[in-house]
Design a protein around this motif. Sequence first.
Motif, PDB file in Angstrom:
ATOM      1  N   LEU A  15      59.249  13.573 -25.357  1.00 34.18           N
ATOM      2  CA  LEU A  15      58.583  12.556 -26.162  1.00 34.18           C
ATOM      3  C   LEU A  15      57.242  12.143 -25.565  1.00 34.18           C
ATOM      4  CD1 LEU A  15      61.594  10.323 -27.237  1.00 34.18           C
ATOM      5  CD2 LEU A  15      60.342  11.979 -28.614  1.00 34.18           C
ATOM      6  N   ASP A  16      57.172  12.012 -24.255  1.00 34.03           N
ATOM      7  CA  ASP A  16      55.897  11.680 -23.614  1.00 34.03           C
ATOM      8  C   ASP A  16      54.846  12.744 -23.929  1.00 34.03           C
ATOM      9  OD1 ASP A  16      56.911   9.375 -22.520  1.00 34.03           O
ATOM     10  OD2 ASP A  16      57.266  10.236 -20.534  1.00 34.03           O
ATOM     11  N   ASP A  17      55.251  14.006 -23.828  1.00 34.72           N
ATOM     12  CA  ASP A  17      54.335  15.105 -24.116  1.00 34.72           C
ATOM     13  C   ASP A  17      53.923  15.094 -25.579  1.00 34.72           C
ATOM     14  OD1 ASP A  17      52.942  17.593 -23.460  1.00 34.72           O
ATOM     15  OD2 ASP A  17      54.490  18.577 -24.668  1.00 34.72           O
ATOM     16  N   HIS A 139      67.802  19.586 -34.466  1.00 35.98           N
ATOM     17  CA  HIS A 139      66.670  20.472 -34.718  1.00 35.98           C
ATOM     18  C   HIS A 139      65.695  19.815 -35.694  1.00 35.98           C
ATOM     19  CE1 HIS A 139      69.301  24.220 -33.600  1.00 35.98           C
ATOM     20  NE2 HIS A 139      69.087  23.396 -32.572  1.00 35.98           N
ATOM     21  N   ILE A 140      66.224  19.128 -36.692  1.00 38.44           N
ATOM     22  CA  ILE A 140      65.354  18.361 -37.588  1.00 38.44           C
ATOM     23  C   ILE A 140      64.634  17.269 -36.807  1.00 38.44           C
ATOM     24  CG2 ILE A 140      65.295  16.797 -39.573  1.00 38.44           C
ATOM     25  CD1 ILE A 140      67.637  18.369 -40.749  1.00 38.44           C
ATOM     26  N   ALA A 141      65.348  16.581 -35.926  1.00 32.91           N
ATOM     27  CA  ALA A 141      64.721  15.516 -35.138  1.00 32.91           C
ATOM     28  C   ALA A 141      63.564  16.043 -34.297  1.00 32.91           C
ATOM     29  CB  ALA A 141      65.766  14.845 -34.242  1.00 32.91           C
ATOM     30  N   ALA A 142      63.733  17.230 -33.718  1.00 37.85           N
ATOM     31  CA  ALA A 142      62.671  17.800 -32.883  1.00 37.85           C
ATOM     32  C   ALA A 142      61.414  18.076 -33.685  1.00 37.85           C
ATOM     33  CB  ALA A 142      63.163  19.089 -32.223  1.00 37.85           C
ATOM     34  N   GLY A 143      61.575  18.520 -34.947  1.00 36.90           N
ATOM     35  CA  GLY A 143      60.421  18.835 -35.774  1.00 36.90           C
ATOM     36  C   GLY A 143      59.988  17.720 -36.685  1.00 36.90           C
ATOM     37  N   PHE A 144      60.651  16.574 -36.589  1.00 33.74           N
ATOM     38  CA  PHE A 144      60.344  15.474 -37.511  1.00 33.74           C
ATOM     39  C   PHE A 144      60.146  14.155 -36.761  1.00 33.74           C
ATOM     40  CE2 PHE A 144      62.236  12.241 -40.579  1.00 33.74           C
ATOM     41  CZ  PHE A 144      61.047  12.049 -41.250  1.00 33.74           C
ATOM     42  N   GLN A 145      61.231  13.414 -36.494  1.00 35.42           N
ATOM     43  CA  GLN A 145      61.058  12.091 -35.880  1.00 35.42           C
ATOM     44  C   GLN A 145      60.324  12.155 -34.550  1.00 35.42           C
ATOM     45  OE1 GLN A 145      64.346  12.892 -36.948  1.00 35.42           O
ATOM     46  NE2 GLN A 145      65.146  11.156 -38.120  1.00 35.42           N
ATOM     47  N   CYS A 146      60.583  13.195 -33.765  1.00 35.80           N
ATOM     48  CA  CYS A 146      60.050  13.255 -32.402  1.00 35.80           C
ATOM     49  C   CYS A 146      58.743  14.038 -32.308  1.00 35.80           C
ATOM     50  CB  CYS A 146      61.097  13.865 -31.471  1.00 35.80           C
ATOM     51  SG  CYS A 146      62.604  12.866 -31.372  1.00 35.80           S
ATOM     52  N   ASP A 200      71.462  24.270 -23.365  1.00 34.98           N
ATOM     53  CA  ASP A 200      70.773  25.540 -23.587  1.00 34.98           C
ATOM     54  C   ASP A 200      69.909  25.530 -24.850  1.00 34.98           C
ATOM     55  OD1 ASP A 200      72.740  25.565 -25.502  1.00 34.98           O
ATOM     56  OD2 ASP A 200      73.672  27.437 -24.838  1.00 34.98           O
ATOM     57  N   GLU A 201      69.807  24.374 -25.525  1.00 37.93           N
ATOM     58  CA  GLU A 201      68.972  24.291 -26.727  1.00 37.93           C
ATOM     59  C   GLU A 201      67.615  23.660 -26.480  1.00 37.93           C
ATOM     60  OE1 GLU A 201      71.383  23.726 -30.704  1.00 37.93           O
ATOM     61  OE2 GLU A 201      72.086  22.312 -29.182  1.00 37.93           O
ATOM     62  N   THR A 202      67.348  23.219 -25.264  1.00 36.83           N
ATOM     63  CA  THR A 202      66.075  22.542 -25.024  1.00 36.83           C
ATOM     64  C   THR A 202      64.889  23.457 -25.305  1.00 36.83           C
ATOM     65  OG1 THR A 202      66.214  23.094 -22.665  1.00 36.83           O
ATOM     66  CG2 THR A 202      67.057  20.935 -23.343  1.00 36.83           C
ATOM     67  N   GLU A 203      65.007  24.729 -24.944  1.00 34.55           N
ATOM     68  CA  GLU A 203      63.914  25.661 -25.207  1.00 34.55           C
ATOM     69  C   GLU A 203      63.694  25.826 -26.713  1.00 34.55           C
ATOM     70  OE1 GLU A 203      62.587  30.278 -24.216  1.00 34.55           O
ATOM     71  OE2 GLU A 203      64.229  29.339 -23.091  1.00 34.55           O
ATOM     72  N   MET A 204      64.778  25.877 -27.479  1.00 34.21           N
ATOM     73  CA  MET A 204      64.655  26.000 -28.927  1.00 34.21           C
ATOM     74  C   MET A 204      63.961  24.785 -29.523  1.00 34.21           C
ATOM     75  SD  MET A 204      67.637  26.282 -31.842  1.00 34.21           S
ATOM     76  CE  MET A 204      68.182  27.901 -31.274  1.00 34.21           C
ATOM     77  N   MET A 205      64.349  23.590 -29.061  1.00 40.94           N
ATOM     78  CA  MET A 205      63.728  22.380 -29.599  1.00 40.94           C
ATOM     79  C   MET A 205      62.254  22.306 -29.227  1.00 40.94           C
ATOM     80  SD  MET A 205      66.667  19.459 -29.488  1.00 40.94           S
ATOM     81  CE  MET A 205      67.161  19.737 -27.785  1.00 40.94           C
ATOM     82  N   GLN A 206      61.923  22.772 -28.018  1.00 40.23           N
ATOM     83  CA  GLN A 206      60.517  22.822 -27.636  1.00 40.23           C
ATOM     84  C   GLN A 206      59.752  23.797 -28.527  1.00 40.23           C
ATOM     85  OE1 GLN A 206      59.041  20.863 -24.927  1.00 40.23           O
ATOM     86  NE2 GLN A 206      57.391  21.434 -26.330  1.00 40.23           N
ATOM     87  N   THR A 207      60.367  24.920 -28.849  1.00 39.41           N
ATOM     88  CA  THR A 207      59.734  25.911 -29.724  1.00 39.41           C
ATOM     89  C   THR A 207      59.515  25.347 -31.124  1.00 39.41           C
ATOM     90  OG1 THR A 207      60.691  27.753 -28.499  1.00 39.41           O
ATOM     91  CG2 THR A 207      59.978  28.210 -30.760  1.00 39.41           C
ATOM     92  N   ILE A 208      60.517  24.650 -31.652  1.00 35.79           N
ATOM     93  CA  ILE A 208      60.379  24.018 -32.965  1.00 35.79           C
ATOM     94  C   ILE A 208      59.174  23.081 -32.980  1.00 35.79           C
ATOM     95  CG2 ILE A 208      61.435  22.314 -34.528  1.00 35.79           C
ATOM     96  CD1 ILE A 208      64.166  23.546 -33.751  1.00 35.79           C
ATOM     97  N   THR A 209      59.061  22.281 -31.942  1.00 35.47           N
ATOM     98  CA  THR A 209      57.968  21.318 -31.866  1.00 35.47           C
ATOM     99  C   THR A 209      56.628  22.014 -31.666  1.00 35.47           C
ATOM    100  OG1 THR A 209      59.478  19.670 -30.967  1.00 35.47           O
ATOM    101  CG2 THR A 209      57.128  19.260 -30.670  1.00 35.47           C
ATOM    102  N   ASP A 210      56.577  23.014 -30.809  1.00 35.24           N
ATOM    103  CA  ASP A 210      55.333  23.741 -30.581  1.00 35.24           C
ATOM    104  C   ASP A 210      54.827  24.380 -31.873  1.00 35.24           C
ATOM    105  OD1 ASP A 210      55.394  23.076 -27.917  1.00 35.24           O
ATOM    106  OD2 ASP A 210      56.196  25.017 -27.240  1.00 35.24           O
ATOM    107  N   GLU A 211      55.743  24.998 -32.613  1.00 34.93           N
ATOM    108  CA  GLU A 211      55.347  25.623 -33.874  1.00 34.93           C
ATOM    109  C   GLU A 211      54.851  24.584 -34.865  1.00 34.93           C
ATOM    110  OE1 GLU A 211      58.800  27.788 -35.074  1.00 34.93           O
ATOM    111  OE2 GLU A 211      58.412  29.469 -33.698  1.00 34.93           O
TER     112      GLU A 211
END
Length: 229
Positions: A15-17, A139-146, A200-211
């Motif tokens: 979230l800071d990032d 996964h929605i939260a990573a690409g939406f609220q956060c 093991d999903e942190t990388e996926m959530m980071q990818t969702i956000t990066d994209e």
Amino acid sequence: MASTNSITGFTSDFLDDNRDRARELVDSYYNDEFLSSIGDPTDVILSEFPAIAWRELYLGCLPPNKQVYLIYERGEPFGRDRDLIVGLNKQIKDEFKHAKIFTNYLSQFGVDVDLTTHEESEEIIQACRTMVDRDEPHHIAAGFQCSTEIRAAFMVQNLAEYIEQEYPNVANTLMKHVVADEGDHLHVGRQIIERFSSDDETEMMQTITDEKFEKIDAAMAARFEAATN
């Protein structure tokens, strides 16, 4: 499920990032230079408010609706996860309120925006589908609220500052009744990530956000260049 400490640490850094990325992105492309290219504060209201109202309703309400369904399917909606159900329904209510704020101000300028018939670009519609068409609530939260929500709050803040001198009451309403709500929305997104994600999903959530940020960056940069050059 994730171990609480590891996911909490990830989410805090995540979230800071995302706040830093969103702030830099908005200040680079949705700034006074861009807004002044549209015109004076009246021109900006007439140009920006219809699309913002649409985004608040559709981009704001459809993802949390999907999250409610997914938590019903995967979680404990009548037990442990009641706080998430309450938080998501509050967000849906808030987003509808935000849409009405923008359309109500437009009506004061003689512009009637009917969100049941208002058309948006296929690009924006596809962005909404991308946020909703995921199978896990975190996964929605990573690409939406956060991520997306943080950027949207900074955009409304910059817009409010631009129109403040000419329309102080409008600017004050946007800050108190739109921007101020985003903290609650970010909080429920964070809760969803911490409760439903695995280590093991942190990388996926980071990818969702990066994209997500890459697409937003490209779209905002293109609009900025077209408006200012």
